[in-house]
Enzyme design. Structure first.
Site, PDB file in Angstrom:
ATOM      1  N   HIS A  38     -31.177  31.726  12.352  1.00 53.78           N
ATOM      2  CA  HIS A  38     -31.640  32.743  11.423  1.00 53.78           C
ATOM      3  C   HIS A  38     -32.965  33.192  11.641  1.00 53.78           C
ATOM      4  O   HIS A  38     -33.854  32.037  12.194  1.00 53.78           O
ATOM      5  CB  HIS A  38     -31.482  32.419   9.950  1.00 53.78           C
ATOM      6  N   GLU A 105     -26.349  39.525  10.888  1.00 49.31           N
ATOM      7  CA  GLU A 105     -26.880  39.962   9.609  1.00 49.31           C
ATOM      8  C   GLU A 105     -28.109  41.057   9.568  1.00 49.31           C
ATOM      9  O   GLU A 105     -29.023  40.558  10.485  1.00 49.31           O
ATOM     10  CB  GLU A 105     -26.780  39.048   8.452  1.00 49.31           C
TER      11      GLU A 105
END
Length: 322
Positions: A38, A105
């Site tokens: 991430h 995402e």
């Protein structure tokens, strides 16, 4: 026999402490490990987000565990760079590395300043990336013009054996689509019937390779503390797609989670102070047919979890004394 792995959550734990936890996980008896990838955490309380690819080199050197990573080529990462990263790790640590490829995402990908495509466009972009990565790992020079652009790329450092490129999916439809190109499937904990449908869809479409499952758990010696940990650390992660795909900033997740009650955490996290209960839950997932189960304790402190799971949960799953 099902393998049980340790999930390294970069969003919650600083890289040095996370590396120490991976070493302890191997000593505790975990068979494998996997890493998140991430740019941003899901909440202010999580508060970290180290660079997975730097960390993976250190983790593979510090342990003998096989490692995987779930990553999203196409926007934040150019597919040729991901191919180079995969090729280097697989060359240095033969047979010990796999990469799961997903569509990502927006909370991580918005940093490029590019628009966030519709899901069907993200799927098409990922499919192009898979083909580019496979061709580069096979030694081809790649030029490609499409949703991603590649100009005369060639990997000069490649592994002897191409590592597995795994499909990341949370829906039955995506699991079926992954069967076209993936060397295995990884998904996250969900109701058993949904997981059965995903497995069936993948296999019936010709899907090959191992099935992996990431399971979120919260363990503490006290039941209330286990629930408090889950609510503190993971309440911004209760939202199903497309919400979790499309929110942009930590502040947006915080606002969305403002009214999530503690009891709602049981829908997404296995919460208990009883090691035997955790063992039973993991056994249920193994009985569904998963070859590897990656266990993610959602707390930031990992020591107690690793001690208890190594001493009581893993032996029970392997037929020893709990």
């Amino acid at each position: 026999m099902t393998l049980y792995g340790f999930h390294a959550s970069h969003e919650q734990i600083d890289p040095g402490s996370l590396l120490a936890a991976a070493v302890r996980a191997e000593r505790a008896g975990f068979d494998a490990a996997m890493s998140s990838d991430h740019f941003s955490p899901w909440s202010e309380r999580q508060g970290e987000s180290g660079f997975a690819w730097s960390w993976l080199g250190a983790a593979l050197q510090a342990t003998r565990l096989p490692f995987g990573v779930v990553t999203a080529p196409g926007q934040r990462y150019h597919p040729a760079i991901i191919a180079q990263a995969i090729g280097t790790l697989a060359s240095m640590y033969p047979g010990r590395f796999w990469a799961a490829l997903g569509t990502g995402e927006y909370s991580n990908e918005h940093i490029t300043g590019e628009a966030w495509p519709r899901k069907e466009v993200r799927n098409a972009r990922l499919r192009e990336c898979v083909d580019v990565i496979r061709a580069l790992l096979a030694g081809a020079e790649v030029t490609h013009d499409g949703l991603v652009t590649v100009d005369r790329a060639k990997l000069w450092t490649r592994p002897t054996e191409t590592p597995a490129l795994v499909g990341a999916a949370v829906s039955v439809e995506t699991a079926r689509w992954c069967a076209e190109w993936a060397d295995g499937l990884i998904t996250v904990g969900a109701p058993h019937e949904h997981l059965r449908r995903m497995i069936d869809a993948y296999r019936e479409a010709g899907g090959r390779g191992p099935l992996r499952l990431q399971v979120h758990i919260s363990y503490a010696a006290d039941e209330d503390e286990a629930l408090r940990i889950a609510h503190d650390q993971w309440r911004t992660n209760v939202f199903a797609p497309p919400v979790c795909w499309d929110l942009e900033l930590v502040e947006h997740f915080e606002e969305a989670a403002k009214h999530v009650p503690p009891e709602a955490m049981h829908d997404v996290v296995r919460i208990s102070a009883d090691p035997a209960r955790h063992a039973a839950w993991l056994q249920e997932y193994a009985d569904l047919g998963f070859d590897e189960i990656m266990v993610h304790h959602v707390g930031q402190e990992q020591d107690e979890f690793l001690e208890v799971f190594g001493g009581k949960v893993l032996p029970q799953l392997r037929g020893g004394v709990s």
